[in-house]
Design a protein around this motif. Structure first.
Motif, PDB file in Angstrom:
ATOM      1  N   ILE A 130       0.883  -1.197  -0.040  1.00  0.00           N
ATOM      2  CA  ILE A 130       0.137  -0.091   0.026  1.00  0.00           C
ATOM      3  C   ILE A 130       0.750   1.323   0.007  1.00  0.00           C
ATOM      4  N   LEU A 131       1.999   1.262   0.974  1.00  0.00           N
ATOM      5  CA  LEU A 131       2.688   2.504   0.999  1.00  0.00           C
ATOM      6  C   LEU A 131       3.538   2.572  -0.311  1.00  0.00           C
ATOM      7  N   GLU A 132       3.933   1.459  -0.948  1.00  0.00           N
ATOM      8  CA  GLU A 132       4.594   1.827  -2.340  1.00  0.00           C
ATOM      9  C   GLU A 132       3.839   2.453  -3.315  1.00  0.00           C
ATOM     10  N   ILE A 133       2.392   2.366  -3.416  1.00  0.00           N
ATOM     11  CA  ILE A 133       1.468   3.126  -4.304  1.00  0.00           C
ATOM     12  C   ILE A 133       1.213   4.427  -3.539  1.00  0.00           C
ATOM     13  N   ILE A 134       1.175   4.699  -2.633  1.00  0.00           N
ATOM     14  CA  ILE A 134       1.135   5.898  -1.946  1.00  0.00           C
ATOM     15  C   ILE A 134       2.460   6.740  -2.270  1.00  0.00           C
ATOM     16  N   ASN A 135       3.489   6.155  -2.098  1.00  0.00           N
ATOM     17  CA  ASN A 135       4.847   6.913  -2.388  1.00  0.00           C
ATOM     18  C   ASN A 135       5.096   7.226  -3.737  1.00  0.00           C
ATOM     19  N   ASP A 136       4.480   6.448  -4.659  1.00  0.00           N
ATOM     20  CA  ASP A 136       4.908   6.500  -6.073  1.00  0.00           C
ATOM     21  C   ASP A 136       4.358   7.713  -6.825  1.00  0.00           C
ATOM     22  N   ARG A 137       5.079   8.782  -6.625  1.00  0.00           N
ATOM     23  CA  ARG A 137       4.877  10.118  -7.071  1.00  0.00           C
ATOM     24  C   ARG A 137       4.931  10.168  -8.679  1.00  0.00           C
ATOM     25  N   SER A 138       3.935  10.171  -9.369  1.00  0.00           N
ATOM     26  CA  SER A 138       3.844  10.316 -10.993  1.00  0.00           C
ATOM     27  C   SER A 138       3.672  11.654 -11.217  1.00  0.00           C
ATOM     28  N   ASP A 139       4.340  12.077 -12.453  1.00  0.00           N
ATOM     29  CA  ASP A 139       4.341  13.387 -13.057  1.00  0.00           C
ATOM     30  C   ASP A 139       2.637  14.033 -12.733  1.00  0.00           C
ATOM     31  N   GLY A 140       1.496  13.273 -13.121  1.00  0.00           N
ATOM     32  CA  GLY A 140       0.276  14.115 -13.145  1.00  0.00           C
ATOM     33  C   GLY A 140      -0.339  13.830 -11.731  1.00  0.00           C
ATOM     34  N   ASP A 141       0.471  13.788 -10.841  1.00  0.00           N
ATOM     35  CA  ASP A 141      -0.332  13.904  -9.281  1.00  0.00           C
ATOM     36  C   ASP A 141      -0.908  15.201  -8.963  1.00  0.00           C
ATOM     37  N   ASP A 142      -1.726  15.139  -8.097  1.00  0.00           N
ATOM     38  CA  ASP A 142      -2.449  16.416  -7.724  1.00  0.00           C
ATOM     39  C   ASP A 142      -1.414  17.228  -7.017  1.00  0.00           C
ATOM     40  N   THR A 143      -1.428  18.659  -7.255  1.00  0.00           N
ATOM     41  CA  THR A 143      -0.772  19.626  -6.704  1.00  0.00           C
ATOM     42  C   THR A 143      -1.331  20.186  -5.506  1.00  0.00           C
ATOM     43  N   GLU A 144      -0.841  19.776  -4.097  1.00  0.00           N
ATOM     44  CA  GLU A 144      -1.156  20.331  -2.785  1.00  0.00           C
ATOM     45  C   GLU A 144      -1.246  21.914  -3.000  1.00  0.00           C
ATOM     46  N   GLY A 145      -2.111  22.373  -2.626  1.00  0.00           N
ATOM     47  CA  GLY A 145      -2.261  23.826  -2.492  1.00  0.00           C
ATOM     48  C   GLY A 145      -1.933  24.603  -3.841  1.00  0.00           C
ATOM     49  N   GLY A 146      -2.266  23.985  -5.117  1.00  0.00           N
ATOM     50  CA  GLY A 146      -2.320  24.619  -6.440  1.00  0.00           C
ATOM     51  C   GLY A 146      -3.294  25.654  -6.734  1.00  0.00           C
ATOM     52  N   HIS A 147      -3.062  26.260  -7.774  1.00  0.00           N
ATOM     53  CA  HIS A 147      -3.628  27.187  -8.231  1.00  0.00           C
ATOM     54  C   HIS A 147      -5.135  26.956  -8.437  1.00  0.00           C
ATOM     55  N   ALA A 148      -6.262  27.831  -7.791  1.00  0.00           N
ATOM     56  CA  ALA A 148      -7.368  27.349  -7.924  1.00  0.00           C
ATOM     57  C   ALA A 148      -8.379  28.644  -8.565  1.00  0.00           C
ATOM     58  N   ALA A 149      -9.042  28.594  -9.527  1.00  0.00           N
ATOM     59  CA  ALA A 149      -9.535  29.696  -9.949  1.00  0.00           C
ATOM     60  C   ALA A 149     -10.726  29.431 -10.985  1.00  0.00           C
ATOM     61  N   THR A 150     -11.579  30.323 -11.393  1.00  0.00           N
ATOM     62  CA  THR A 150     -12.557  30.306 -12.665  1.00  0.00           C
ATOM     63  C   THR A 150     -11.619  30.325 -13.782  1.00  0.00           C
ATOM     64  N   VAL A 151     -11.956  29.281 -14.662  1.00  0.00           N
ATOM     65  CA  VAL A 151     -11.160  29.370 -15.738  1.00  0.00           C
ATOM     66  C   VAL A 151     -11.810  30.280 -16.697  1.00  0.00           C
ATOM     67  N   ALA A 152     -11.261  31.301 -17.458  1.00  0.00           N
ATOM     68  CA  ALA A 152     -11.450  31.929 -18.509  1.00  0.00           C
ATOM     69  C   ALA A 152     -11.504  31.246 -19.782  1.00  0.00           C
ATOM     70  N   GLY A 153     -10.183  30.342 -19.947  1.00  0.00           N
ATOM     71  CA  GLY A 153     -10.450  29.400 -21.218  1.00  0.00           C
ATOM     72  C   GLY A 153      -9.057  29.726 -22.180  1.00  0.00           C
ATOM     73  N   GLU A 154      -8.126  30.834 -21.969  1.00  0.00           N
ATOM     74  CA  GLU A 154      -7.262  30.948 -22.764  1.00  0.00           C
ATOM     75  C   GLU A 154      -6.020  29.914 -22.678  1.00  0.00           C
ATOM     76  N   VAL A 155      -5.611  29.230 -23.903  1.00  0.00           N
ATOM     77  CA  VAL A 155      -4.809  28.396 -23.768  1.00  0.00           C
ATOM     78  C   VAL A 155      -3.711  28.552 -24.583  1.00  0.00           C
ATOM     79  N   THR A 156      -2.484  28.192 -24.193  1.00  0.00           N
ATOM     80  CA  THR A 156      -1.227  28.425 -24.649  1.00  0.00           C
ATOM     81  C   THR A 156      -0.283  27.249 -24.576  1.00  0.00           C
TER      82      THR A 156
END
Length: 598
Positions: free
Chosen positions: A324-350
């Motif tokens: 179980i701990l092996e899976i929890i500790n397996d940090r992949s590139d797409g893992d969620d970002t703790e305390g990441g940016h959160a806002a209403t999306v306008a939709g501009e993509v670059t």
């Protein structure tokens, strides 16, 4: 919007270092239950040790030249009271044990599942789903067994040894020779047994995970197995893994069978009998004390026999905790970002010089473009040109190897994943539905408070309401796993309704109407066009009419941008685009001319 994931009790951030720390982070939440369990267990064992002493006192009182019946009766009543209190202590201890063992299993399972929900796609590309399922179910259950009865037996073993030995010392310190020698040798043998058992217990859990993975993959692709006549091949692979699992459990049984303490306790009992008989003959030990001494030594047989079973469960649980701990500790590139940016999306993509590959070979090369908020973008290119992969970078299913993908000027790697994906709806050609009602599938990922009226309106906009009402129970009709009871077109329309209900700021349509007829497709596109007003929309479709109406077209060839702009610019300025659509334009022109002559 994206549904909230369950609380991760003890695994929300980086887990405690080591298996022991992680286990304690879960078990320590039940300190009250642990205290009650230990109190009940101690009470049980103290009284279990006191009862033989009381019996010895009663026998001495009865064997006196003039039996003291008052004393004898009082001791018997005391014994009855101790039996009742011991029973109460046993009940409290057992109840508390089951409470914190089941609670630990629940929290570990929930924490692991919560961690899985935050993993990126690259993690799942490396991990068989069946093995992950085995960790969520079997390995978490092993934690429960490690505590109940494993840890309980371990506590009982310690108390069942400690209390009799202390009681023997109170009778006569000279009697400690046999029990102390036995305890020292017993501990050394038990530690050596545990060192041999730990690796084979881990192998059993590992092979069990592989077995689960094989079952999951075969049943998920059962249509392909049946269609290709591969049942025998699948059975051979499963039989091989089942044989490996049997071999691993046999190896574990072999180690457990080489358990010496039962022999040691018999030798200790023989020594105690001989030593006690000598002391009785010398007159330094009464007959009652001798009987109590033998009873206390006999009490050591129980924990000695149970130790093999309890230590097996403990190491079995430790092996599960490691997985179980092996899976929890397996940090992949797409893992969620703790305390990441959160806002209403306008939709501009670059996209800024983005390069990405699933392995050593890049799939996308130096991709750069900017899309203003609210625009509609069509991706065009031959099969394998990287269209779907490009869109998977948009919601951080994958992260680029180099370059940046920005939404509203913020790198997607810095966004809070729930906020980003909750405002991005993806409708793919291969629609995934869940084994639930049509209403539940429509509402999946929607905002709290969504009503049945909202569901029905979204279904109408996706042109799904009519066929839903024709099903046996309407919106309450259950669909099979992955929606197998519905046609491809019906699944796609439910997925479109689900996306419309989520009210996304960015809408991704990956050939999402490939399984519907032309008339229904036109109706759906009208609904999507209304829903996409003011929203940034990316679409992959072979329909020229939809491509021509896009605000911006990006042409991909072997992972590189071959051209971008509007239809009128690309039909003459981009050779690949012209080659793809020239036949359609010629056919359309010919049909128009034929219609004019008629």
């Amino acid at each position: 919007m994206m549904a909230k994931s369950p609380p991760d009790r003890g695994t929300g951030g980086p887990p405690a270092d080591g298996v022991g720390g992680w286990l304690w982070s879960h078990v320590s939440q039940f300190k009250g239950h642990i205290a009650a369990h230990l109190t009940g267990s101690v009470l049980w064992h103290l009284l279990s040790a006191a009862i033989p002493i009381a019996i010895g006192v009663a026998i001495d009182a009865a064997l006196e030249p003039e039996p003291d019946m008052v004393r004898f009766t009082g001791v018997i009543l005391l014994i009855l009271a101790m039996v009742v209190v011991r029973g109460i202590g046993g009940f409290v201890g057992t109840y508390s044990l089951e409470a914190y063992a089941s609670g630990t299993e629940r929290d570990a399972r929930t924490g692991l599942f919560s961690a899985l929900l935050r993993k990126g796609q690259s993690f799942y590309n490396r991990r068989p789903v069946g093995d992950l399922s085995a960790r969520v179910t079997g390995d978490a259950e092993a934690l429960n067994l490690m505590l109940s009865p494993g840890a309980d037996m371990t506590v009982d073993m310690l108390l069942s040894i400690l209390v009799p030995v202390v009681t023997i010392a109170l009778i006569d310190p000279e009697l400690l020779l046999s029990p102390v020698v036995f305890v020292i040798v017993f501990v050394l043998v038990l530690l050596a047994h545990g060192r041999r058992l730990e690796p084979v217990a881990g192998q059993v859990r590992e092979v069990n995970g592989k077995l689960g993975a094989q079952v999951s993959e075969t049943l998920t692709g059962i249509e392909t197995v049946a269609a290709t006549g591969s049942a025998d091949s699948a059975l051979r692979r499963f039989t091989g893994l089942a044989r490996d699992y049997r071999d691993a459990t046999v190896r574990q049984a072999d180690v457990q069978s080489l358990y010496l303490p039962p022999l040691l306790i018999n030798l200790a009992l023989a020594g105690a009998l001989l030593h006690g008989a000598v002391l009785v003959r010398e007159g330094s030990l009464t007959t009652g004390e001798f009987i109590a001494y033998l009873g206390l030594m006999g009490a050591l047989r129980g924990p000695t026999q149970l130790a093999a079973f309890s230590i097996g469960l403990v190491y079995y649980g430790i092996a599960g905790a490691r997985r179980i701990l092996e899976i929890i500790n397996d940090r992949s590139d797409g893992d969620d970002t703790e305390g990441g940016h959160a806002a209403t999306v306008a939709g501009e993509v670059t996209f800024e010089a983005v390069t990405f590959g699933y392995g050593d070979s890049p799939v996308l090369h130096d991709i750069s473009f900017r899309v203003p908020a609210g625009a509609t973008v069509a991706l065009v290119g031959p099969t394998g040109s990287g269209k779907t992969t490009l869109l998977q970078l948009l919601n951080r299913t994958y992260r680029p190897d180099s370059g940046r993908v920005l939404v509203d000027g913020v790198d997607v790697g810095e966004w809070d994943l729930e906020s980003l994906r909750g405002q991005t709806a993806v409708i793919e050609q291969d629609v995934v539905l869940f084994s639930s009602s049509i209403a539940d599938n429509l509402a999946f990922g929607s905002a709290p408070g969504t009503t049945r009226a909202d569901l029905e309106q979204a279904a109408r906009d996706a042109r799904a309401h009519d066929f839903i009402m024709e099903t046996p129970d309407g919106y309450d009709t259950l669909v099979g796993e992955r929606g197998v009871t519905l046609s491809g077109g019906q699944r796609q329309r439910i997925a479109i309704g689900r996306a419309l209900l989520a009210d996304p700021r960015i809408l991704v349509l990956d050939d999402s109407t490939s399984a519907v007829d032309s008339a229904t497709e036109q109706e759906i596109h009208q609904a999507v066009r209304r829903a996409s007003a003011g929203r940034t929309t990316f679409l992959i479709t072979p329909r020229l009419s939809r491509i021509r109406s896009a605000d911006h077209i990006i042409v991909l060839d072997r992972g590189r941008i071959a051209g971008q702009g509007r239809h009128e610019d690309l039909i003459d300025g981009c050779e690949l685009y012209h080659r793809i659509f020239a036949p359609y334009l010629a056919t359309s022109t010919a049909e128009s001319a034929e219609g004019g002559r008629r």
